[in-house]
Motif scaffolding. Sequence first.
Motif: not given
Length: 609
Positions: A469-481
Motif C-alpha cells: 500500500g505504499i506508492k513510490v515513484q522514480l524521482t523525475d520519472g527515470r533512473l539517473h546517471e
Amino acid sequence: MLLISLMLALSVFLAACSGKDDKEDAGTKDTEKKDDKTEETEGDDPAEEEEELTFPLDVSNSEATIENGSLNYALVSDTPFEGTLNPVFYSGKPDADVMQFFDEALLATDGDYLITNEGAAQFEVSNENKTIAITIGDNVNWHDGEPVKASDLLYAYELLGHPDYTGDRYTYTIYNVEGMEAYHKGEADTISGIEISDDEKTITINYLEASPSLLSGIWTSPVPRHYLGDVTKGEVTHEDIVESEKIRTTPIGFGPYKVEKVVPGESVQYVRNEDYWRGKPALESIVLKVVTSASVLKELEAGKIDIATVPADQYLNAKELTNTELLAKVDLAYTYIGFKLGKWDEKAKENITDPESKLADKRVRQAMWHAMNNEVIGEKMYHGLRFPATTLIIPVFDSFHDAENPGRPYDPDKANELLDEAGFKDVDGDGIREDADGEPFVLNFASMEGGEVAEPIATHYMQNWEAVGIKVQLTDGRLHEFNSFYDMVEADDPKVDIYQGAWGTGSDPDPSGLYGRTASFNYSRYTSEENDRLLKEGTSEKAFDPEYRKGIYNEWQELMVEEVPVAPTVYRYATTLVNKRVANYSIDQSSDNFDPWVWGVTSEDPVVD
C-alpha cells in the motif's frame, strides 16, 4: 552506495579513507560491486548453497612472464571516471581504480586489513596506543624523482583538517589527532599532535584517544607538497588543487607505474616506474580504459582487455568464456535503500535529523524493509551471486558481523501490521495508503542507471512497496546517471525521499565514517545519542578487547535494525574475469600477488575465446 564497483586491489586506498568510503553506484551500474555467488536452483536452501560456494582467488597461469609485457585493464563503468586523482580529494571508486597503479599508502596491510611493516614505511606504536611513529624507507621517491618526505604525509593531514576542506574524509582517525580540532576550526596554524624528524624520514602522530582503528583505519597516503603547491602558505587553494591538471591529467605518486597519458574520463596509459622502491615492476606498461557493462564480455572475449570486474547479471555468459578465468570472493560492500531523515549542516559540519521528515516514523521504514523481497533479487536477477543482507556490518568482518541478527526478512504481513500500527491506512479504497493524517503519501525514489538489471530492480522494489500500500515513484520519472544521482543525494535534494545505493566499506569495521553524526557520507542524516555512544565505544581504548568491541557492534547492528536509517538489501560476491595470459594475479588481500607491481603476462598476444 558509493561506487558499487568496489575495490580490486584498493584496500590501501580504502584504509586511507578511514575504512569507509568509496562511492559506488547502486542499482547495478558500471562500477558496481559485483557480488557473485553461484547459481542456486529454485527449491535449494540458500543457506546450504552458500556454504558450498567456492571460487578460485588466484589465476592458475604459472608460466614465466615476459620482460616487456603490456596489460589492458578495464574500468567497468557506464559513465566516465571523474578524474580527481588524489587520495585526499577523490570521492568515487572509479578514480580509486585509476590511482591504484600509480599511488599507494606508506603502510601495507595484511589479509586482515591490519597495517604491517612490509610497505614503503615502518611503524611503531607507543604511549599506550596513543602514538604512532612512521619511518619512510630508503629509495621511496615520487615519480618526479623527489623523495617522499614525512612532511608529505603531514601535508595530507593538513589538507584533510584544513578549515576549507570540503571533501568527505575528515573522519574519526583524522579528528582524533591531537590538536586537529583547533587546526580545523582555524584556531591554530599547525597541528600540535604531529611532529616531523629533522631528516624528514619519520612522522610521529599523537592521538587524543587510543583506538583499535589505529591499526586498521589510519591515514598513511602522502601528498606531494612540492608538486601541488602549499595550501598552508597560501600558494594554492583547495579548489586550485582539485581543478589542477596536476591531479587530473599529470598526477604523480610513488607507486609501481607512472601516468604517461590521461584521456579525461576515458583512459589512462601507465609506464613502468624503474625507480619503484620494491624493485622493477613486472610489466612495461598498463592501459586502463573505461568499458561499459554492456560491452565488457565482448571485449574480454576478443582479448581486448585482460582484467575486468564482471556485472553479476552477466555471470551466466561470463563463466562460459574459454579464454578467461573467473575469480570471486565475498566483497567488502553491500547495497542498501536509504531513507532521507534530515539535512547536512555545512556550517556545523554535521548531520541534522528532522523529527518532522516524511519518513520520521521508524515503523514505516521498518515496514518498507520487510516489504522488500531481496532473495528474488539475488537469485533471479543476479543468478545467486548476491544474497540477502541482514545488518550494516558485512560478513567479511567475521569477528564483528552479527550472524545471529536476522535483520528484517521479507514479510509482507509484518509490513502491513507495522503500517496499520503507524496509522497509515487506505482511506479512499484505491489500494494505496494515506499517511497518519489522512493525506496522500507518495515517496520519490532515486536510483541509478547502469547494467541490464538496474531498472528491473527499481521496478521490483516499487512493486514490493505497492503490494503493502505504499506508492513510490522514480524521482523525475527515470533512473539517473551516477554523478547526477550523487549530486542529488549529497545535496539532500527535496525531490529524493528514498534512494538505492551501495557502500564499499573499506578495511576498517568501524562504521562511524558512514553513519556518524559528523560523517558527510551519512546520507540518511540519521543521528541519535545512542548511535553516538555506540560508535564512540566501538573505537575506544576498551575496544582493543575484541570481545568488548564485538559486543558493542552487536548492539549497534541491533540499533540500526530497529531504527532503519537505511535498509541493507544484499551482500555480494566480487567477480573478476582474467585473460589466461595473465600471471601472478590474485584477488586475495593476503596474497603477494594482490599487488599490481607483480602482475605480468606470459605472451605478447592475449588468449582469444
